[in-house]
Design a protein around this motif. Structure first.
Motif: not given
Length: 84
Positions: A28-37, A8-15, A44-49
């Protein structure tokens, strides 16, 4: 396995990272409104929505040239947009 409190903390924007000031959490990179990856070595990619109930895993060879994996955002968008 990842602890849910940490995730929950890792997928929040910190920088804001990269030259484009993209939102980034803890690995994790964050795609606002879509998910994170997570984006690993060689493309190699792991994307979660959560919204689409979607998990996408893309494995690759350990390439060191960006020509093989620089279109990861396009790939994520294509998969995301194809899911209802």
């Amino acid at each position: 396995l990842i602890d849910s409190a940490y995730l929950k903390s890792a997928i929040q924007q910190h920088v804001l990272a990269n030259l484009n000031n993209e939102p980034y959490g803890y690995y994790f990179w964050i795609f606002p409104g879509k998910g994170y990856f997570a984006h690993g070595h060689g493309g190699q990619i792991l994307f979660v929505s959560p919204e689409k109930n979607l998990v996408m895993v893309y494995t690759a060879w350990p390439y060191t040239s960006g020509e093989f994996f620089d279109d990861h955002v396009e790939l994520i968008n294509l998969v995301y947009d194809s899911c209802k």
